[in-house]
Design a protein around this motif. Sequence first.
Motif, PDB file in Angstrom:
ATOM      1  N   MET A  83     -49.354  49.991 148.132  1.00 10.92           N
ATOM      2  CA  MET A  83     -48.778  50.657 146.960  1.00 10.92           C
ATOM      3  C   MET A  83     -47.596  51.533 147.379  1.00 10.92           C
ATOM      4  SD  MET A  83     -50.903  52.829 144.089  1.00 10.92           S
ATOM      5  CE  MET A  83     -51.958  51.483 143.570  1.00 10.92           C
ATOM      6  N   THR A  84     -46.459  51.381 146.700  1.00  9.14           N
ATOM      7  CA  THR A  84     -45.255  52.129 147.084  1.00  9.14           C
ATOM      8  C   THR A  84     -44.909  53.243 146.098  1.00  9.14           C
ATOM      9  OG1 THR A  84     -43.944  50.352 146.072  1.00  9.14           O
ATOM     10  CG2 THR A  84     -44.229  50.289 148.466  1.00  9.14           C
ATOM     11  N   THR A  85     -45.212  53.073 144.816  1.00  9.41           N
ATOM     12  CA  THR A  85     -45.027  54.154 143.829  1.00  9.41           C
ATOM     13  C   THR A  85     -46.170  54.079 142.816  1.00  9.41           C
ATOM     14  OG1 THR A  85     -43.725  52.874 142.224  1.00  9.41           O
ATOM     15  CG2 THR A  85     -42.497  53.961 143.993  1.00  9.41           C
ATOM     16  N   MET A  86     -46.454  55.216 142.158  1.00 11.94           N
ATOM     17  CA  MET A  86     -47.430  55.242 141.079  1.00 11.94           C
ATOM     18  C   MET A  86     -47.100  56.368 140.120  1.00 11.94           C
ATOM     19  SD  MET A  86     -51.589  55.572 141.099  1.00 11.94           S
ATOM     20  CE  MET A  86     -51.560  57.288 141.570  1.00 11.94           C
ATOM     21  N   ASP A  87     -47.048  56.034 138.837  1.00 15.07           N
ATOM     22  CA  ASP A  87     -46.780  57.030 137.804  1.00 15.07           C
ATOM     23  C   ASP A  87     -47.810  56.880 136.695  1.00 15.07           C
ATOM     24  OD1 ASP A  87     -44.106  57.864 138.853  1.00 15.07           O
ATOM     25  OD2 ASP A  87     -43.610  55.789 138.376  1.00 15.07           O
ATOM     26  N   ILE A  88     -48.352  57.997 136.233  1.00 15.77           N
ATOM     27  CA  ILE A  88     -49.217  57.987 135.054  1.00 15.77           C
ATOM     28  C   ILE A  88     -48.298  58.038 133.829  1.00 15.77           C
ATOM     29  CG2 ILE A  88     -51.108  59.097 133.826  1.00 15.77           C
ATOM     30  CD1 ILE A  88     -51.938  58.128 136.597  1.00 15.77           C
ATOM     31  N   MET A  89     -48.307  56.971 133.031  1.00 18.67           N
ATOM     32  CA  MET A  89     -47.404  56.887 131.868  1.00 18.67           C
ATOM     33  C   MET A  89     -48.003  57.552 130.628  1.00 18.67           C
ATOM     34  SD  MET A  89     -46.207  52.924 132.356  1.00 18.67           S
ATOM     35  CE  MET A  89     -44.862  52.926 131.176  1.00 18.67           C
ATOM     36  N   GLU A  90     -49.294  57.367 130.426  1.00 18.85           N
ATOM     37  CA  GLU A  90     -50.000  57.923 129.266  1.00 18.85           C
ATOM     38  C   GLU A  90     -51.410  58.316 129.699  1.00 18.85           C
ATOM     39  OE1 GLU A  90     -48.675  58.269 126.269  1.00 18.85           O
ATOM     40  OE2 GLU A  90     -46.854  57.040 126.475  1.00 18.85           O
ATOM     41  N   THR A  91     -51.921  59.403 129.153  1.00 19.80           N
ATOM     42  CA  THR A  91     -53.306  59.801 129.398  1.00 19.80           C
ATOM     43  C   THR A  91     -54.026  59.904 128.058  1.00 19.80           C
ATOM     44  OG1 THR A  91     -52.674  61.037 131.367  1.00 19.80           O
ATOM     45  CG2 THR A  91     -54.826  61.524 130.431  1.00 19.80           C
ATOM     46  N   PHE A  92     -55.118  59.162 127.911  1.00 16.30           N
ATOM     47  CA  PHE A  92     -55.900  59.193 126.668  1.00 16.30           C
ATOM     48  C   PHE A  92     -56.979  60.274 126.753  1.00 16.30           C
ATOM     49  CE2 PHE A  92     -54.494  54.744 127.124  1.00 16.30           C
ATOM     50  CZ  PHE A  92     -53.730  54.638 125.975  1.00 16.30           C
ATOM     51  N   GLU A  93     -57.740  60.238 127.818  1.00 19.58           N
ATOM     52  CA  GLU A  93     -58.768  61.238 128.091  1.00 19.58           C
ATOM     53  C   GLU A  93     -58.749  61.446 129.603  1.00 19.58           C
ATOM     54  OE1 GLU A  93     -62.503  59.634 126.638  1.00 19.58           O
ATOM     55  OE2 GLU A  93     -61.362  58.475 125.189  1.00 19.58           O
ATOM     56  N   GLU A  94     -59.638  62.272 130.084  1.00 18.80           N
ATOM     57  CA  GLU A  94     -59.660  62.539 131.528  1.00 18.80           C
ATOM     58  C   GLU A  94     -59.921  61.271 132.341  1.00 18.80           C
ATOM     59  OE1 GLU A  94     -62.178  65.209 134.742  1.00 18.80           O
ATOM     60  OE2 GLU A  94     -62.433  65.588 132.612  1.00 18.80           O
ATOM     61  N   ASN A  95     -60.691  60.335 131.792  1.00 19.77           N
ATOM     62  CA  ASN A  95     -61.107  59.157 132.546  1.00 19.77           C
ATOM     63  C   ASN A  95     -60.372  57.890 132.123  1.00 19.77           C
ATOM     64  OD1 ASN A  95     -62.251  58.964 130.029  1.00 19.77           O
ATOM     65  ND2 ASN A  95     -64.173  58.081 130.743  1.00 19.77           N
ATOM     66  N   CYS A  96     -59.258  58.033 131.393  1.00 22.92           N
ATOM     67  CA  CYS A  96     -58.631  56.884 130.749  1.00 22.92           C
ATOM     68  C   CYS A  96     -57.113  57.088 130.719  1.00 22.92           C
ATOM     69  CB  CYS A  96     -59.174  56.835 129.315  1.00 22.92           C
ATOM     70  SG  CYS A  96     -59.289  55.238 128.599  1.00 22.92           S
ATOM     71  N   CYS A  97     -56.336  56.145 131.289  1.00 23.32           N
ATOM     72  CA  CYS A  97     -54.885  56.330 131.317  1.00 23.32           C
ATOM     73  C   CYS A  97     -54.164  54.991 131.431  1.00 23.32           C
ATOM     74  CB  CYS A  97     -54.487  57.241 132.480  1.00 23.32           C
ATOM     75  SG  CYS A  97     -54.692  56.483 134.118  1.00 23.32           S
ATOM     76  N   VAL A  98     -52.853  55.040 131.293  1.00 26.46           N
ATOM     77  CA  VAL A  98     -51.987  53.899 131.588  1.00 26.46           C
ATOM     78  C   VAL A  98     -51.113  54.306 132.762  1.00 26.46           C
ATOM     79  CG1 VAL A  98     -50.128  52.403 130.768  1.00 26.46           C
ATOM     80  CG2 VAL A  98     -51.987  53.034 129.219  1.00 26.46           C
ATOM     81  N   MET A  99     -51.095  53.474 133.795  1.00 27.46           N
ATOM     82  CA  MET A  99     -50.284  53.791 134.970  1.00 27.46           C
ATOM     83  C   MET A  99     -49.346  52.638 135.294  1.00 27.46           C
ATOM     84  SD  MET A  99     -52.650  53.306 138.337  1.00 27.46           S
ATOM     85  CE  MET A  99     -53.530  51.799 138.719  1.00 27.46           C
ATOM     86  N   ARG A 100     -48.221  52.983 135.875  1.00 25.43           N
ATOM     87  CA  ARG A 100     -47.284  51.971 136.395  1.00 25.43           C
ATOM     88  C   ARG A 100     -47.217  52.164 137.904  1.00 25.43           C
ATOM     89  NH1 ARG A 100     -41.616  51.197 133.740  1.00 25.43           N
ATOM     90  NH2 ARG A 100     -41.515  53.451 133.963  1.00 25.43           N
ATOM     91  N   TYR A 101     -47.349  51.066 138.632  1.00 26.36           N
ATOM     92  CA  TYR A 101     -47.231  51.174 140.087  1.00 26.36           C
ATOM     93  C   TYR A 101     -46.504  49.970 140.651  1.00 26.36           C
ATOM     94  CZ  TYR A 101     -51.299  48.004 140.526  1.00 26.36           C
ATOM     95  OH  TYR A 101     -52.159  46.945 140.458  1.00 26.36           O
ATOM     96  N   THR A 102     -45.979  50.143 141.842  1.00 27.98           N
ATOM     97  CA  THR A 102     -45.269  49.059 142.522  1.00 27.98           C
ATOM     98  C   THR A 102     -45.928  48.794 143.870  1.00 27.98           C
ATOM     99  OG1 THR A 102     -43.693  50.650 143.446  1.00 27.98           O
ATOM    100  CG2 THR A 102     -43.048  49.521 141.420  1.00 27.98           C
ATOM    101  N   THR A 103     -45.811  47.546 144.314  1.00 25.86           N
ATOM    102  CA  THR A 103     -46.380  47.144 145.601  1.00 25.86           C
ATOM    103  C   THR A 103     -45.282  46.611 146.508  1.00 25.86           C
ATOM    104  OG1 THR A 103     -46.894  44.917 144.792  1.00 25.86           O
ATOM    105  CG2 THR A 103     -48.618  46.594 144.579  1.00 25.86           C
TER     106      THR A 103
END
Length: 207
Positions: A83-103
Amino acid sequence: MDLLPNSAPLATKLRNTLVRYHGIGESEWRVAKRTKDATVWRKPSEEFNGYLYKAQGVVEDVTNRIVDHIRPGPYRLDWDSLMTTMDIMETFEENCCVMRYTTAGQLWNIIAPREFVDFSYTTSYEDGLLTCGISLDYGEVRPNFVRGFNHPCGWFCVPLKDYPSHSLLTGYIQTELRGMLPQSAVDTAMSSTLANFYSDLKKALKT
């Protein structure tokens, strides 16, 4: 580009899918790779024209700490060599999110760098935890990356009954790398990536 889905039904469906994978009988799996840290199996995927991979190994740490290193958050990028980058794009709850990452590129860059946008959900399972995800067609694709797609995937982490300070970590991964790639290259990369995941994770947990 799709709108973000309603998180609750997607999380429930995703969990149920992973629990079903976890119940697949041993006879349906074929060994793809064995190392001192993990065994990797595979079977044809029901989701796409590739394989569903299963990886399993014992990790010498408690369940919560292991899952904190796997799920989206500050630890993952520090130790996951792919994994080279990771960003949390949206957070719904503490245990639930949308992330974008690159490899990173793999196999001497036969497999070019990839980008993924995943819905991620972490929940309890038996005496441990399940952290799972699925890709979304969301957000613009970054230049110089191919957008890959993770079909339902996840990691079950439960304490060993006789050794609660050790955990059994079982992963199910089915990644559609997309782009013009020979299937043999994909299969080699997936098996090696999953085996390395365990050795990298173990090193990170010792620090």
